[in-house]
Write a protein that holds these residues in place. Structure first.
Motif, short mmCIF file in Angstrom:
data_model
loop_
_atom_site.label_atom_id
_atom_site.label_comp_id
_atom_site.label_asym_id
_atom_site.label_seq_id
_atom_site.Cartn_x
_atom_site.Cartn_y
_atom_site.Cartn_z
N ALA A 114 0.86 -1.18 0.00
CA ALA A 114 0.00 0.00 0.00
C ALA A 114 0.89 1.24 0.00
CB ALA A 114 -0.92 -0.01 1.21
N ASN A 115 0.71 2.08 -1.01
CA ASN A 115 1.48 3.32 -1.14
C ASN A 115 0.72 4.25 -2.08
OD1 ASN A 115 2.08 2.41 -3.81
ND2 ASN A 115 3.97 1.42 -3.11
N ALA A 116 1.35 5.32 -2.52
CA ALA A 116 0.67 6.29 -3.38
C ALA A 116 0.22 5.67 -4.70
CB ALA A 116 1.57 7.49 -3.65
N GLU A 117 0.99 4.72 -5.24
CA GLU A 117 0.62 4.07 -6.49
C GLU A 117 -0.37 2.92 -6.29
OE1 GLU A 117 4.06 4.43 -5.68
OE2 GLU A 117 4.03 6.36 -6.71
N HIS A 118 -0.46 2.43 -5.07
CA HIS A 118 -1.35 1.32 -4.74
C HIS A 118 -2.17 1.69 -3.50
CE1 HIS A 118 0.74 -1.22 -7.65
NE2 HIS A 118 1.84 -0.67 -7.18
N PRO A 119 -3.11 2.63 -3.67
CA PRO A 119 -3.85 3.11 -2.50
C PRO A 119 -4.90 2.12 -2.00
CG PRO A 119 -4.68 4.15 -4.49
CD PRO A 119 -3.47 3.34 -4.89
N ILE A 120 -5.21 2.30 -0.73
CA ILE A 120 -6.34 1.61 -0.11
C ILE A 120 -7.52 2.58 -0.16
CG2 ILE A 120 -7.28 0.73 2.07
CD1 ILE A 120 -4.36 0.07 2.88
N ARG A 121 -8.68 2.06 -0.53
CA ARG A 121 -9.90 2.89 -0.48
C ARG A 121 -11.01 2.04 0.13
NH1 ARG A 121 -14.00 2.52 -4.50
NH2 ARG A 121 -13.60 0.76 -5.90
N VAL A 122 -11.94 2.72 0.77
CA VAL A 122 -13.07 2.04 1.40
C VAL A 122 -14.36 2.70 0.91
CG1 VAL A 122 -14.19 1.42 3.58
CG2 VAL A 122 -11.69 1.45 3.43
#
Length: 184
Positions: A114-122
Protein backbone atom coordinates in the motif's frame (compact mmCIF):
# COMPACT_ATOMS: atom_id res chain seq x y z
CA UNK A 1 -12.09 -17.58 -28.41
CA UNK A 2 -11.39 -20.84 -26.68
CA UNK A 3 -10.20 -21.40 -23.14
CA UNK A 4 -7.19 -23.22 -24.63
CA UNK A 5 -6.15 -20.05 -26.52
CA UNK A 6 -6.44 -18.00 -23.33
CA UNK A 7 -4.40 -20.50 -21.34
CA UNK A 8 -1.71 -20.58 -24.02
CA UNK A 9 -1.39 -16.78 -23.91
CA UNK A 10 -1.30 -16.76 -20.12
CA UNK A 11 1.36 -19.49 -19.97
CA UNK A 12 3.61 -17.35 -22.15
CA UNK A 13 3.73 -14.88 -19.23
CA UNK A 14 4.14 -17.20 -16.27
CA UNK A 15 6.39 -14.82 -14.37
CA UNK A 16 3.73 -12.23 -13.75
CA UNK A 17 1.02 -10.25 -15.44
CA UNK A 18 1.13 -10.07 -19.22
CA UNK A 19 1.58 -6.64 -20.82
CA UNK A 20 -2.14 -6.50 -21.65
CA UNK A 21 -2.04 -2.69 -21.56
CA UNK A 22 0.10 -2.84 -24.73
CA UNK A 23 -2.25 -5.17 -26.61
CA UNK A 24 -5.20 -3.88 -28.62
CA UNK A 25 -6.74 -6.95 -30.28
CA UNK A 26 -10.26 -6.99 -31.71
CA UNK A 27 -13.16 -7.73 -29.37
CA UNK A 28 -14.35 -11.31 -29.96
CA UNK A 29 -17.48 -11.25 -27.79
CA UNK A 30 -18.29 -12.26 -24.25
CA UNK A 31 -17.30 -15.54 -22.63
CA UNK A 32 -19.35 -17.29 -19.96
CA UNK A 33 -16.71 -16.65 -17.31
CA UNK A 34 -17.39 -14.90 -14.00
CA UNK A 35 -15.36 -13.90 -10.97
CA UNK A 36 -17.50 -13.98 -7.82
CA UNK A 37 -17.07 -11.50 -4.96
CA UNK A 38 -15.18 -14.14 -2.95
CA UNK A 39 -12.60 -14.52 -5.76
CA UNK A 40 -13.96 -17.80 -7.15
CA UNK A 41 -13.65 -18.03 -10.93
CA UNK A 42 -16.49 -19.76 -12.82
CA UNK A 43 -16.54 -21.08 -16.38
CA UNK A 44 -19.91 -22.09 -17.84
CA UNK A 45 -21.40 -21.80 -14.33
CA UNK A 46 -18.92 -24.23 -12.77
CA UNK A 47 -16.12 -23.19 -10.41
CA UNK A 48 -12.66 -23.52 -11.90
CA UNK A 49 -11.12 -25.99 -9.47
CA UNK A 50 -7.52 -25.79 -10.61
CA UNK A 51 -5.85 -22.88 -8.83
CA UNK A 52 -3.04 -22.89 -11.41
CA UNK A 53 -5.59 -22.15 -14.17
CA UNK A 54 -7.07 -19.27 -12.17
CA UNK A 55 -3.58 -17.87 -11.66
CA UNK A 56 -2.90 -18.11 -15.38
CA UNK A 57 -6.14 -16.32 -16.29
CA UNK A 58 -5.43 -13.63 -13.67
CA UNK A 59 -2.32 -12.66 -15.65
CA UNK A 60 -4.30 -11.67 -18.74
CA UNK A 61 -7.19 -9.73 -17.18
CA UNK A 62 -7.74 -6.09 -18.04
CA UNK A 63 -10.30 -3.49 -17.06
CA UNK A 64 -11.44 -0.91 -19.61
CA UNK A 65 -13.87 1.51 -18.01
CA UNK A 66 -16.30 -0.62 -16.03
CA UNK A 67 -15.82 -3.76 -18.15
CA UNK A 68 -13.39 -6.63 -17.65
CA UNK A 69 -11.68 -8.61 -20.38
CA UNK A 70 -9.27 -11.49 -20.85
CA UNK A 71 -6.77 -10.25 -23.42
CA UNK A 72 -4.19 -11.94 -25.64
CA UNK A 73 -2.17 -10.31 -28.42
CA UNK A 74 -4.81 -11.44 -30.94
CA UNK A 75 -8.12 -11.73 -29.03
CA UNK A 76 -10.14 -9.92 -26.37
CA UNK A 77 -13.20 -11.42 -24.64
CA UNK A 78 -15.51 -9.95 -22.05
CA UNK A 79 -16.00 -11.59 -18.65
CA UNK A 80 -18.19 -10.72 -15.65
CA UNK A 81 -16.72 -9.60 -12.35
CA UNK A 82 -19.15 -9.33 -9.43
CA UNK A 83 -17.03 -6.89 -7.42
CA UNK A 84 -13.24 -6.93 -7.83
CA UNK A 85 -11.17 -9.48 -9.76
CA UNK A 86 -8.88 -10.19 -6.80
CA UNK A 87 -9.21 -10.72 -3.05
CA UNK A 88 -6.45 -9.70 -0.64
CA UNK A 89 -6.13 -12.70 1.69
CA UNK A 90 -2.96 -11.94 3.64
CA UNK A 91 -1.26 -8.85 5.02
CA UNK A 92 2.05 -8.15 6.68
CA UNK A 93 2.60 -4.97 8.67
CA UNK A 94 6.11 -3.70 9.35
CA UNK A 95 6.75 -0.79 11.66
CA UNK A 96 3.99 1.24 13.24
CA UNK A 97 2.27 4.57 13.00
CA UNK A 98 3.30 6.84 10.14
CA UNK A 99 6.37 4.71 9.32
CA UNK A 100 4.34 1.55 8.90
CA UNK A 101 4.42 -0.46 5.65
CA UNK A 102 1.51 -2.72 4.74
CA UNK A 103 2.06 -5.55 2.25
CA UNK A 104 -0.87 -7.51 0.85
CA UNK A 105 -1.05 -10.85 -0.97
CA UNK A 106 -3.99 -11.74 -3.20
CA UNK A 107 -5.65 -15.11 -3.66
CA UNK A 108 -3.81 -15.47 -6.99
CA UNK A 109 -0.38 -14.64 -5.56
CA UNK A 110 -0.01 -10.96 -6.46
CA UNK A 111 1.94 -9.02 -3.85
CA UNK A 112 1.38 -5.31 -3.42
CA UNK A 113 2.53 -2.68 -0.93
CA UNK A 114 0.00 0.00 0.00
CA UNK A 115 1.48 3.32 -1.14
CA UNK A 116 0.67 6.29 -3.38
CA UNK A 117 0.62 4.07 -6.49
CA UNK A 118 -1.35 1.32 -4.74
CA UNK A 119 -3.85 3.11 -2.50
CA UNK A 120 -6.34 1.61 -0.11
CA UNK A 121 -9.90 2.89 -0.48
CA UNK A 122 -13.07 2.04 1.40
CA UNK A 123 -16.58 2.32 -0.02
CA UNK A 124 -19.41 2.49 2.51
CA UNK A 125 -22.68 0.93 1.33
CA UNK A 126 -25.34 3.64 1.66
CA UNK A 127 -28.10 1.18 2.66
CA UNK A 128 -26.33 -1.22 5.02
CA UNK A 129 -23.45 0.95 6.20
CA UNK A 130 -21.10 -1.99 5.46
CA UNK A 131 -17.57 -1.07 4.41
CA UNK A 132 -16.00 -2.56 1.28
CA UNK A 133 -12.22 -2.03 1.41
CA UNK A 134 -10.00 -2.30 -1.68
CA UNK A 135 -6.36 -1.97 -2.66
CA UNK A 136 -5.21 -1.17 -6.17
CA UNK A 137 -3.15 -4.12 -7.42
CA UNK A 138 -2.24 -3.09 -10.97
CA UNK A 139 -3.52 -1.18 -14.00
CA UNK A 140 -6.86 -0.18 -12.38
CA UNK A 141 -7.46 -3.73 -11.11
CA UNK A 142 -8.34 -3.88 -7.44
CA UNK A 143 -8.45 -6.51 -4.75
CA UNK A 144 -11.27 -6.61 -2.24
CA UNK A 145 -9.58 -6.71 1.16
CA UNK A 146 -10.88 -9.79 3.00
CA UNK A 147 -13.01 -9.01 6.04
CA UNK A 148 -10.48 -10.53 8.48
CA UNK A 149 -7.74 -8.25 7.11
CA UNK A 150 -10.04 -5.26 7.33
CA UNK A 151 -10.62 -6.01 11.03
CA UNK A 152 -6.83 -6.03 11.46
CA UNK A 153 -6.63 -2.65 9.72
CA UNK A 154 -9.32 -1.26 12.04
CA UNK A 155 -7.42 -2.58 15.07
CA UNK A 156 -4.23 -0.76 13.99
CA UNK A 157 -6.01 2.42 12.88
CA UNK A 158 -5.55 5.83 14.44
CA UNK A 159 -8.05 8.64 14.77
CA UNK A 160 -7.43 11.68 12.62
CA UNK A 161 -9.40 14.79 11.69
CA UNK A 162 -10.09 15.10 7.95
CA UNK A 163 -11.99 18.18 6.77
CA UNK A 164 -13.37 18.71 10.26
CA UNK A 165 -14.59 15.12 10.67
CA UNK A 166 -13.01 12.33 12.71
CA UNK A 167 -11.85 9.30 10.73
CA UNK A 168 -10.05 6.05 11.35
CA UNK A 169 -6.89 6.02 9.23
CA UNK A 170 -4.00 3.66 8.57
CA UNK A 171 -0.57 4.57 7.31
CA UNK A 172 1.63 2.75 4.82
CA UNK A 173 4.73 3.89 2.99
CA UNK A 174 4.26 7.44 4.26
CA UNK A 175 0.68 7.67 2.99
CA UNK A 176 -2.49 8.15 5.04
CA UNK A 177 -5.49 6.02 4.05
CA UNK A 178 -8.91 6.82 5.57
CA UNK A 179 -10.77 3.58 6.28
CA UNK A 180 -13.93 4.85 7.91
CA UNK A 181 -15.62 7.83 9.50
CA UNK A 182 -16.19 7.86 13.23
CA UNK A 183 -19.71 8.58 14.49
CA UNK A 184 -20.17 12.21 15.47
Amino acid sequence: MSVDNLLQAARANQRGPAPVHLWNPPFCGDMDMRIARDGTWYYLGTPIGRHSMVQLFSRIIRRDGEQYFLVTPVEKVGIRVDDAPFVAVDMQAEGEGKTQVLRFVTHVGDEVTANAEHPIRVVIDQKSGEPAPYILVRDNLEALIHRNLFYRLVAMAEEQSINGEQWLVVFSSGQCFPIGPLPS
